[in-house]
Motif scaffolding. Structure first.
Motif, PDB file in Angstrom:
ATOM      1  N   ALA A   1       2.820   6.085  -2.830  1.00  0.00           N
ATOM      2  CA  ALA A   1       3.766   6.753  -3.371  1.00  0.00           C
ATOM      3  C   ALA A   1       3.850   6.691  -4.881  1.00  0.00           C
ATOM      4  O   ALA A   1       4.710   7.563  -5.794  1.00  0.00           O
ATOM      5  CB  ALA A   1       4.884   6.333  -2.965  1.00  0.00           C
ATOM      6  N   GLY A   2       2.649   6.038  -5.795  1.00  0.00           N
ATOM      7  CA  GLY A   2       3.147   5.903  -7.188  1.00  0.00           C
ATOM      8  C   GLY A   2       4.157   4.998  -7.765  1.00  0.00           C
ATOM      9  O   GLY A   2       4.221   5.115  -8.902  1.00  0.00           O
ATOM     10  N   ARG A   3       4.586   4.346  -6.956  1.00  0.00           N
ATOM     11  CA  ARG A   3       5.727   3.302  -7.461  1.00  0.00           C
ATOM     12  C   ARG A   3       4.930   2.021  -8.044  1.00  0.00           C
ATOM     13  O   ARG A   3       5.634   1.404  -8.708  1.00  0.00           O
ATOM     14  CB  ARG A   3       6.427   3.089  -6.140  1.00  0.00           C
ATOM     15  CG  ARG A   3       7.663   4.053  -5.815  1.00  0.00           C
ATOM     16  CD  ARG A   3       8.484   3.564  -4.747  1.00  0.00           C
ATOM     17  NE  ARG A   3       7.838   3.263  -3.669  1.00  0.00           N
ATOM     18  CZ  ARG A   3       7.813   4.048  -2.631  1.00  0.00           C
ATOM     19  NH1 ARG A   3       8.309   5.255  -2.553  1.00  0.00           N
ATOM     20  NH2 ARG A   3       7.322   3.781  -1.480  1.00  0.00           N
ATOM     21  N   SER A   4       3.509   1.708  -7.362  1.00  0.00           N
ATOM     22  CA  SER A   4       2.967   0.338  -7.921  1.00  0.00           C
ATOM     23  C   SER A   4       1.625   1.089  -8.347  1.00  0.00           C
ATOM     24  O   SER A   4       1.041   1.858  -7.749  1.00  0.00           O
ATOM     25  CB  SER A   4       3.045  -0.504  -6.928  1.00  0.00           C
ATOM     26  OG  SER A   4       4.418  -0.886  -6.680  1.00  0.00           O
ATOM     27  N   HIS A   5       0.951   0.201  -9.164  1.00  0.00           N
ATOM     28  CA  HIS A   5      -0.428   0.902  -9.810  1.00  0.00           C
ATOM     29  C   HIS A   5      -1.332  -0.588  -9.551  1.00  0.00           C
ATOM     30  O   HIS A   5      -1.138  -1.446 -10.360  1.00  0.00           O
ATOM     31  CB  HIS A   5      -0.483   1.630 -10.803  1.00  0.00           C
ATOM     32  CG  HIS A   5       0.425   2.797 -11.041  1.00  0.00           C
ATOM     33  ND1 HIS A   5       0.064   3.781 -10.531  1.00  0.00           N
ATOM     34  CD2 HIS A   5       1.896   2.601 -11.403  1.00  0.00           C
ATOM     35  CE1 HIS A   5       1.118   4.670 -10.583  1.00  0.00           C
ATOM     36  NE2 HIS A   5       2.025   3.892 -11.232  1.00  0.00           N
ATOM     37  N   GLU A   6      -2.463  -0.452  -9.019  1.00  0.00           N
ATOM     38  CA  GLU A   6      -3.533  -1.361  -9.137  1.00  0.00           C
ATOM     39  C   GLU A   6      -4.115  -1.167 -10.566  1.00  0.00           C
ATOM     40  O   GLU A   6      -4.541  -0.161 -11.089  1.00  0.00           O
ATOM     41  CB  GLU A   6      -4.479  -1.258  -7.930  1.00  0.00           C
ATOM     42  CG  GLU A   6      -4.130  -1.458  -6.393  1.00  0.00           C
ATOM     43  CD  GLU A   6      -5.126  -1.394  -5.607  1.00  0.00           C
ATOM     44  OE1 GLU A   6      -5.473  -2.473  -4.894  1.00  0.00           O
ATOM     45  OE2 GLU A   6      -5.703  -0.353  -5.031  1.00  0.00           O
ATOM     46  N   GLU A   7      -4.559  -2.401 -11.074  1.00  0.00           N
ATOM     47  CA  GLU A   7      -5.282  -2.481 -12.160  1.00  0.00           C
ATOM     48  C   GLU A   7      -6.782  -1.954 -12.170  1.00  0.00           C
ATOM     49  O   GLU A   7      -7.317  -1.197 -12.826  1.00  0.00           O
ATOM     50  CB  GLU A   7      -5.488  -3.980 -12.737  1.00  0.00           C
ATOM     51  CG  GLU A   7      -4.103  -4.493 -12.855  1.00  0.00           C
ATOM     52  CD  GLU A   7      -4.270  -6.117 -13.663  1.00  0.00           C
ATOM     53  OE1 GLU A   7      -5.371  -6.570 -14.006  1.00  0.00           O
ATOM     54  OE2 GLU A   7      -3.331  -6.703 -13.571  1.00  0.00           O
ATOM     55  N   TYR A   8      -7.238  -2.490 -10.915  1.00  0.00           N
ATOM     56  CA  TYR A   8      -8.628  -1.841 -10.549  1.00  0.00           C
ATOM     57  C   TYR A   8      -8.936  -1.735  -9.048  1.00  0.00           C
ATOM     58  O   TYR A   8      -8.025  -2.521  -8.229  1.00  0.00           O
ATOM     59  CB  TYR A   8      -9.926  -2.577 -11.249  1.00  0.00           C
ATOM     60  CG  TYR A   8      -9.849  -4.116 -10.866  1.00  0.00           C
ATOM     61  CD1 TYR A   8     -10.358  -4.647  -9.943  1.00  0.00           C
ATOM     62  CD2 TYR A   8      -9.209  -4.816 -11.874  1.00  0.00           C
ATOM     63  CE1 TYR A   8     -10.245  -5.900  -9.648  1.00  0.00           C
ATOM     64  CE2 TYR A   8      -8.937  -6.225 -11.822  1.00  0.00           C
ATOM     65  CZ  TYR A   8      -9.648  -6.631 -10.870  1.00  0.00           C
ATOM     66  OH  TYR A   8      -9.572  -8.277 -10.518  1.00  0.00           O
TER      67      TYR A   8
ATOM     68  N   GLN B   1       0.863  -1.003   0.131  1.00  0.00           N
ATOM     69  CA  GLN B   1       0.015   0.014  -0.131  1.00  0.00           C
ATOM     70  C   GLN B   1       1.022   1.257   0.061  1.00  0.00           C
ATOM     71  O   GLN B   1       0.510   2.272  -0.647  1.00  0.00           O
ATOM     72  CB  GLN B   1      -0.753  -0.083   1.188  1.00  0.00           C
ATOM     73  CG  GLN B   1      -1.972   1.209   1.108  1.00  0.00           C
ATOM     74  CD  GLN B   1      -2.889   1.002   0.177  1.00  0.00           C
ATOM     75  OE1 GLN B   1      -3.745   0.109  -0.078  1.00  0.00           O
ATOM     76  NE2 GLN B   1      -3.014   2.242  -0.630  1.00  0.00           N
ATOM     77  N   ASP B   2       2.278   1.177   0.686  1.00  0.00           N
ATOM     78  CA  ASP B   2       2.862   2.382   0.844  1.00  0.00           C
ATOM     79  C   ASP B   2       3.473   2.598  -0.750  1.00  0.00           C
ATOM     80  O   ASP B   2       3.766   3.751  -1.065  1.00  0.00           O
ATOM     81  CB  ASP B   2       3.978   2.207   1.626  1.00  0.00           C
ATOM     82  CG  ASP B   2       3.781   2.141   3.040  1.00  0.00           C
ATOM     83  OD1 ASP B   2       2.635   2.635   3.461  1.00  0.00           O
ATOM     84  OD2 ASP B   2       4.622   1.747   4.065  1.00  0.00           O
ATOM     85  N   ASP B   3       3.805   1.650  -1.359  1.00  0.00           N
ATOM     86  CA  ASP B   3       4.170   1.991  -2.673  1.00  0.00           C
ATOM     87  C   ASP B   3       3.048   2.322  -3.804  1.00  0.00           C
ATOM     88  O   ASP B   3       3.274   3.202  -4.659  1.00  0.00           O
ATOM     89  CB  ASP B   3       4.848   0.797  -3.536  1.00  0.00           C
ATOM     90  CG  ASP B   3       6.121   0.279  -2.679  1.00  0.00           C
ATOM     91  OD1 ASP B   3       7.045   1.216  -2.803  1.00  0.00           O
ATOM     92  OD2 ASP B   3       6.272  -0.902  -2.280  1.00  0.00           O
ATOM     93  N   ILE B   4       1.839   1.887  -3.497  1.00  0.00           N
ATOM     94  CA  ILE B   4       0.635   2.326  -4.291  1.00  0.00           C
ATOM     95  C   ILE B   4       0.551   3.851  -3.985  1.00  0.00           C
ATOM     96  O   ILE B   4       0.210   4.739  -4.855  1.00  0.00           O
ATOM     97  CB  ILE B   4      -0.512   1.468  -3.941  1.00  0.00           C
ATOM     98  CG1 ILE B   4      -0.320   0.258  -4.393  1.00  0.00           C
ATOM     99  CG2 ILE B   4      -1.708   2.171  -4.554  1.00  0.00           C
ATOM    100  CD1 ILE B   4      -1.629  -0.958  -4.034  1.00  0.00           C
TER     101      ILE B   4
ATOM    102  N   THR C   1       6.653  -7.498  -5.913  1.00  0.00           N
ATOM    103  CA  THR C   1       8.031  -7.508  -6.431  1.00  0.00           C
ATOM    104  C   THR C   1       8.659  -6.271  -6.183  1.00  0.00           C
ATOM    105  O   THR C   1       9.731  -6.203  -5.598  1.00  0.00           O
ATOM    106  CB  THR C   1       8.088  -7.668  -7.926  1.00  0.00           C
ATOM    107  OG1 THR C   1       7.447  -8.920  -8.081  1.00  0.00           O
ATOM    108  CG2 THR C   1       9.369  -7.669  -8.509  1.00  0.00           C
ATOM    109  N   ALA C   2       8.111  -5.100  -6.330  1.00  0.00           N
ATOM    110  CA  ALA C   2       8.609  -3.871  -6.542  1.00  0.00           C
ATOM    111  C   ALA C   2       8.764  -3.545  -4.714  1.00  0.00           C
ATOM    112  O   ALA C   2       9.886  -2.969  -4.255  1.00  0.00           O
ATOM    113  CB  ALA C   2       7.657  -2.651  -6.851  1.00  0.00           C
TER     114      ALA C   2
END
Length: 302
Positions: free
Chosen positions: A99-106, A94-97, A116-117
Protein backbone atom coordinates in the motif's frame (compact mmCIF):
# COMPACT_ATOMS: atom_id res chain seq x y z
CA UNK A 1 -1.45 -27.93 63.13
CA UNK A 2 -1.14 -24.97 60.75
CA UNK A 3 0.42 -25.32 57.33
CA UNK A 4 2.56 -22.49 55.99
CA UNK A 5 2.69 -22.14 52.23
CA UNK A 6 5.78 -20.34 51.00
CA UNK A 7 5.85 -19.06 47.43
CA UNK A 8 8.90 -19.64 45.30
CA UNK A 9 10.45 -16.93 43.13
CA UNK A 10 8.62 -18.27 40.07
CA UNK A 11 5.35 -18.44 42.02
CA UNK A 12 5.65 -14.75 42.89
CA UNK A 13 6.38 -13.78 39.29
CA UNK A 14 3.46 -15.88 38.08
CA UNK A 15 1.08 -14.33 40.62
CA UNK A 16 2.14 -10.81 39.64
CA UNK A 17 1.60 -11.50 35.94
CA UNK A 18 -1.78 -13.17 36.50
CA UNK A 19 -2.91 -10.17 38.55
CA UNK A 20 -1.85 -7.82 35.74
CA UNK A 21 -3.89 -9.76 33.19
CA UNK A 22 -6.96 -9.69 35.42
CA UNK A 23 -6.50 -5.98 36.16
CA UNK A 24 -6.44 -5.13 32.46
CA UNK A 25 -9.41 -7.35 31.64
CA UNK A 26 -11.43 -5.67 34.41
CA UNK A 27 -10.52 -2.05 33.64
CA UNK A 28 -9.56 -1.69 29.97
CA UNK A 29 -11.78 -1.76 26.90
CA UNK A 30 -10.85 -4.17 24.10
CA UNK A 31 -7.43 -5.52 25.16
CA UNK A 32 -5.33 -7.65 22.82
CA UNK A 33 -2.24 -9.82 23.23
CA UNK A 34 0.74 -9.71 20.87
CA UNK A 35 1.68 -13.27 19.95
CA UNK A 36 4.69 -13.99 17.74
CA UNK A 37 5.33 -17.61 18.68
CA UNK A 38 8.53 -16.56 20.45
CA UNK A 39 9.26 -17.87 23.95
CA UNK A 40 8.19 -14.69 25.77
CA UNK A 41 4.85 -14.44 23.99
CA UNK A 42 4.31 -18.17 24.56
CA UNK A 43 4.86 -17.76 28.30
CA UNK A 44 2.64 -14.67 28.27
CA UNK A 45 -0.18 -16.64 26.64
CA UNK A 46 0.30 -19.47 29.14
CA UNK A 47 -0.10 -16.97 31.99
CA UNK A 48 -3.18 -15.43 30.35
CA UNK A 49 -4.79 -18.86 30.11
CA UNK A 50 -4.04 -19.44 33.80
CA UNK A 51 -5.47 -16.04 34.72
CA UNK A 52 -8.91 -16.84 33.27
CA UNK A 53 -9.10 -20.63 33.53
CA UNK A 54 -11.49 -22.42 33.12
CA UNK A 55 -12.92 -19.67 30.89
CA UNK A 56 -11.20 -19.07 27.53
CA UNK A 57 -8.79 -16.19 27.01
CA UNK A 58 -11.20 -13.22 26.75
CA UNK A 59 -9.31 -11.21 24.11
CA UNK A 60 -7.79 -11.81 20.67
CA UNK A 61 -4.13 -12.43 19.93
CA UNK A 62 -2.41 -10.39 17.23
CA UNK A 63 0.63 -11.41 15.22
CA UNK A 64 2.58 -8.67 13.43
CA UNK A 65 3.74 -10.75 10.47
CA UNK A 66 6.92 -9.50 8.77
CA UNK A 67 6.51 -11.97 5.92
CA UNK A 68 9.98 -13.29 6.78
CA UNK A 69 9.13 -15.54 9.71
CA UNK A 70 10.65 -18.93 10.39
CA UNK A 71 8.40 -21.69 9.05
CA UNK A 72 8.55 -23.53 12.40
CA UNK A 73 7.24 -20.45 14.20
CA UNK A 74 4.28 -19.96 11.86
CA UNK A 75 3.38 -23.65 12.16
CA UNK A 76 3.58 -23.38 15.96
CA UNK A 77 1.42 -20.22 15.95
CA UNK A 78 -1.31 -21.91 13.93
CA UNK A 79 -1.27 -25.08 16.09
CA UNK A 80 -1.53 -22.99 19.25
CA UNK A 81 -4.43 -20.89 17.94
CA UNK A 82 -6.33 -24.05 17.00
CA UNK A 83 -5.51 -25.89 20.23
CA UNK A 84 -6.79 -23.13 22.51
CA UNK A 85 -9.53 -21.83 20.20
CA UNK A 86 -7.99 -18.35 20.10
CA UNK A 87 -9.12 -15.45 17.95
CA UNK A 88 -6.11 -14.62 15.76
CA UNK A 89 -5.58 -11.24 14.11
CA UNK A 90 -2.70 -11.00 11.62
CA UNK A 91 -1.29 -7.56 10.80
CA UNK A 92 0.90 -7.95 7.72
CA UNK A 93 3.98 -5.85 6.97
CA UNK A 94 3.65 -6.90 3.33
CA UNK A 95 0.22 -5.25 3.18
CA UNK A 96 1.78 -1.96 4.27
CA UNK A 97 4.59 -2.32 1.72
CA UNK A 98 2.06 -3.03 -1.04
CA UNK A 99 0.00 0.00 0.00
CA UNK A 100 3.05 2.28 0.05
CA UNK A 101 2.87 2.92 3.79
CA UNK A 102 6.22 1.19 4.39
CA UNK A 103 9.27 0.84 2.19
CA UNK A 104 11.99 -1.81 2.10
CA UNK A 105 15.57 -0.58 1.84
CA UNK A 106 16.22 -3.32 -0.72
CA UNK A 107 14.71 -6.63 -1.76
CA UNK A 108 15.04 -9.15 1.07
CA UNK A 109 16.07 -6.53 3.65
CA UNK A 110 15.23 -7.26 7.31
CA UNK A 111 11.72 -6.07 8.17
CA UNK A 112 11.88 -5.83 11.97
CA UNK A 113 11.96 -2.03 11.82
CA UNK A 114 8.95 -1.97 9.50
CA UNK A 115 6.82 -3.63 12.16
CA UNK A 116 6.11 -0.34 13.93
CA UNK A 117 3.76 1.06 11.26
CA UNK A 118 2.01 -2.31 10.95
CA UNK A 119 1.63 -2.62 14.72
CA UNK A 120 0.10 0.85 15.00
CA UNK A 121 -2.26 0.12 12.12
CA UNK A 122 -3.33 -3.15 13.73
CA UNK A 123 -4.01 -1.45 17.06
CA UNK A 124 -6.08 1.24 15.35
CA UNK A 125 -8.06 -1.16 13.17
CA UNK A 126 -8.85 -3.44 16.11
CA UNK A 127 -9.54 -0.44 18.39
CA UNK A 128 -7.42 -1.99 21.15
CA UNK A 129 -7.43 0.08 24.33
CA UNK A 130 -4.62 -1.99 25.81
CA UNK A 131 -2.09 -4.32 24.19
CA UNK A 132 -0.07 -6.94 26.08
CA UNK A 133 3.57 -7.26 25.01
CA UNK A 134 6.23 -9.73 26.10
CA UNK A 135 9.09 -7.24 26.59
CA UNK A 136 11.26 -7.68 29.67
CA UNK A 137 13.35 -5.03 31.41
CA UNK A 138 16.51 -7.14 31.31
CA UNK A 139 16.58 -7.22 27.49
CA UNK A 140 18.21 -3.83 26.95
CA UNK A 141 18.46 -0.36 28.51
CA UNK A 142 15.61 1.38 26.70
CA UNK A 143 13.16 -1.35 27.69
CA UNK A 144 14.36 -1.10 31.28
CA UNK A 145 12.79 2.39 31.39
CA UNK A 146 9.28 1.03 30.76
CA UNK A 147 6.59 0.83 33.40
CA UNK A 148 4.28 -2.21 33.50
CA UNK A 149 1.49 0.05 32.17
CA UNK A 150 3.07 2.20 29.45
CA UNK A 151 0.95 5.07 28.14
CA UNK A 152 0.96 5.77 24.38
CA UNK A 153 -0.60 8.89 22.86
CA UNK A 154 -2.97 9.08 19.89
CA UNK A 155 0.02 8.65 17.55
CA UNK A 156 1.24 5.54 19.36
CA UNK A 157 4.24 7.42 20.71
CA UNK A 158 6.00 6.85 24.04
CA UNK A 159 7.49 9.57 26.22
CA UNK A 160 9.98 8.07 28.72
CA UNK A 161 9.86 11.30 30.78
CA UNK A 162 6.10 11.12 31.18
CA UNK A 163 5.68 7.78 32.94
CA UNK A 164 3.02 7.14 35.53
CA UNK A 165 4.03 6.02 39.03
CA UNK A 166 3.30 2.41 39.98
CA UNK A 167 3.79 2.46 43.75
CA UNK A 168 2.59 -0.69 45.55
CA UNK A 169 1.75 -2.22 42.13
CA UNK A 170 -1.13 0.20 41.61
CA UNK A 171 -1.61 0.80 37.88
CA UNK A 172 -3.18 3.72 36.09
CA UNK A 173 -4.55 2.69 32.71
CA UNK A 174 -6.81 5.68 32.09
CA UNK A 175 -6.62 7.13 28.59
CA UNK A 176 -8.71 8.99 26.03
CA UNK A 177 -10.14 7.52 22.85
CA UNK A 178 -7.38 6.96 20.30
CA UNK A 179 -4.73 6.56 22.99
CA UNK A 180 -3.74 3.14 24.33
CA UNK A 181 -1.81 1.40 27.05
CA UNK A 182 1.01 -1.05 26.37
CA UNK A 183 1.06 -3.61 29.16
CA UNK A 184 4.12 -5.72 29.98
CA UNK A 185 3.24 -8.61 32.32
CA UNK A 186 6.78 -10.03 32.08
CA UNK A 187 8.55 -6.78 33.01
CA UNK A 188 10.18 -8.22 36.12
CA UNK A 189 11.12 -11.57 34.56
CA UNK A 190 14.59 -12.40 33.25
CA UNK A 191 15.59 -14.76 30.45
CA UNK A 192 16.57 -17.28 33.14
CA UNK A 193 13.16 -16.90 34.81
CA UNK A 194 11.43 -17.50 31.47
CA UNK A 195 13.34 -20.70 30.83
CA UNK A 196 12.97 -21.94 34.40
CA UNK A 197 9.22 -21.41 34.11
CA UNK A 198 9.10 -23.17 30.72
CA UNK A 199 10.86 -26.14 32.31
CA UNK A 200 8.60 -26.17 35.38
CA UNK A 201 5.35 -25.86 33.43
CA UNK A 202 6.33 -28.18 30.59
CA UNK A 203 5.51 -25.50 27.98
CA UNK A 204 5.92 -26.48 24.34
CA UNK A 205 8.04 -24.17 22.17
CA UNK A 206 8.97 -24.04 18.49
CA UNK A 207 11.80 -26.46 17.75
CA UNK A 208 14.12 -23.55 16.88
CA UNK A 209 14.82 -23.02 20.58
CA UNK A 210 16.51 -26.38 20.97
CA UNK A 211 19.84 -27.62 19.67
CA UNK A 212 20.09 -29.71 16.51
CA UNK A 213 22.36 -29.78 13.45
CA UNK A 214 21.68 -26.81 11.14
CA UNK A 215 23.30 -25.50 7.98
CA UNK A 216 24.56 -22.00 8.73
CA UNK A 217 26.72 -19.20 7.38
CA UNK A 218 28.76 -16.69 9.38
CA UNK A 219 27.65 -13.10 8.70
CA UNK A 220 28.09 -9.87 10.69
CA UNK A 221 29.54 -11.82 13.61
CA UNK A 222 26.51 -14.13 13.81
CA UNK A 223 25.50 -17.56 12.61
CA UNK A 224 22.50 -17.38 10.28
CA UNK A 225 20.57 -20.52 9.38
CA UNK A 226 20.42 -21.12 5.63
CA UNK A 227 16.73 -21.18 4.69
CA UNK A 228 14.35 -19.70 2.12
CA UNK A 229 15.16 -16.18 3.38
CA UNK A 230 18.91 -16.56 3.91
CA UNK A 231 21.15 -17.76 1.09
CA UNK A 232 24.96 -17.76 1.10
CA UNK A 233 26.53 -14.64 -0.35
CA UNK A 234 29.73 -14.46 -2.35
CA UNK A 235 32.58 -15.61 -0.16
CA UNK A 236 30.34 -17.25 2.45
CA UNK A 237 30.80 -20.99 2.89
CA UNK A 238 27.86 -22.87 4.45
CA UNK A 239 28.73 -25.41 7.12
CA UNK A 240 26.88 -27.62 9.58
CA UNK A 241 26.85 -26.82 13.28
CA UNK A 242 24.79 -27.86 16.29
CA UNK A 243 22.90 -24.69 17.17
CA UNK A 244 19.78 -23.27 18.75
CA UNK A 245 18.05 -19.89 18.76
CA UNK A 246 17.88 -17.76 21.91
CA UNK A 247 15.31 -15.41 20.38
CA UNK A 248 13.04 -15.59 17.34
CA UNK A 249 12.36 -12.71 14.97
CA UNK A 250 12.82 -11.84 11.32
CA UNK A 251 14.67 -14.80 9.78
CA UNK A 252 16.95 -12.53 7.76
CA UNK A 253 18.59 -10.96 10.81
CA UNK A 254 18.11 -13.40 13.70
CA UNK A 255 21.15 -15.51 14.45
CA UNK A 256 21.57 -18.78 16.27
CA UNK A 257 24.26 -19.84 18.74
CA UNK A 258 26.35 -22.96 18.93
CA UNK A 259 24.86 -25.05 21.70
CA UNK A 260 24.20 -28.60 22.76
CA UNK A 261 21.14 -27.69 24.85
CA UNK A 262 18.36 -29.89 23.48
CA UNK A 263 15.98 -29.76 26.47
CA UNK A 264 14.54 -26.99 28.64
CA UNK A 265 16.65 -28.14 31.61
CA UNK A 266 19.82 -27.94 29.53
CA UNK A 267 18.86 -24.47 28.28
CA UNK A 268 18.31 -23.31 31.89
CA UNK A 269 21.85 -24.39 32.78
CA UNK A 270 23.25 -22.68 29.68
CA UNK A 271 21.37 -19.40 30.23
CA UNK A 272 22.43 -19.32 33.89
CA UNK A 273 26.05 -19.13 32.72
CA UNK A 274 25.46 -16.65 29.86
CA UNK A 275 26.82 -13.11 30.13
CA UNK A 276 25.33 -11.61 26.95
CA UNK A 277 21.62 -10.93 26.46
CA UNK A 278 19.80 -12.91 23.79
CA UNK A 279 19.14 -9.80 21.70
CA UNK A 280 22.66 -8.46 21.97
CA UNK A 281 24.03 -11.79 20.81
CA UNK A 282 21.64 -12.77 18.03
CA UNK A 283 19.64 -9.81 16.66
CA UNK A 284 21.52 -7.79 14.03
CA UNK A 285 19.03 -4.91 14.02
CA UNK A 286 19.14 -4.64 17.84
CA UNK A 287 22.87 -3.92 17.83
CA UNK A 288 22.24 -0.21 17.97
CA UNK A 289 22.77 2.39 20.62
CA UNK A 290 20.45 2.82 23.58
CA UNK A 291 19.36 6.14 22.10
CA UNK A 292 18.57 4.45 18.77
CA UNK A 293 16.32 1.83 20.40
CA UNK A 294 14.69 4.53 22.51
CA UNK A 295 13.90 6.54 19.37
CA UNK A 296 12.25 3.48 17.85
CA UNK A 297 10.17 2.99 20.99
CA UNK A 298 9.10 6.62 20.93
CA UNK A 299 7.76 6.03 17.42
CA UNK A 300 5.61 3.13 18.62
CA UNK A 301 7.91 0.11 18.62
CA UNK A 302 7.47 -2.32 21.50
Amino acid sequence: MSVVYEQTHLDRLESESVQIFREVAATEERPGLLFSGGKDSVVMLHLARKAFWPAPVPFPVMHVDTGQNFDEVLAYRDRTVERYDLQLVVASVQDDIDAGRSHEEYAGAPRNRLQTATLLRGITEQRFGAVFGGARRDEEKARAKERVFSFRDEFGQWDPRNQRPELWSLYNGRHRRGENIRVFPLSNWTELDIWSYIEREGIELPSLYYARPRTVVERDGMLLEVNRFVEPRDGEVPFEAITRFRTVGDATCTGCVESGAATAAEVVAEVAAARITERGATRADDRISEAGMEDRKKEGYF
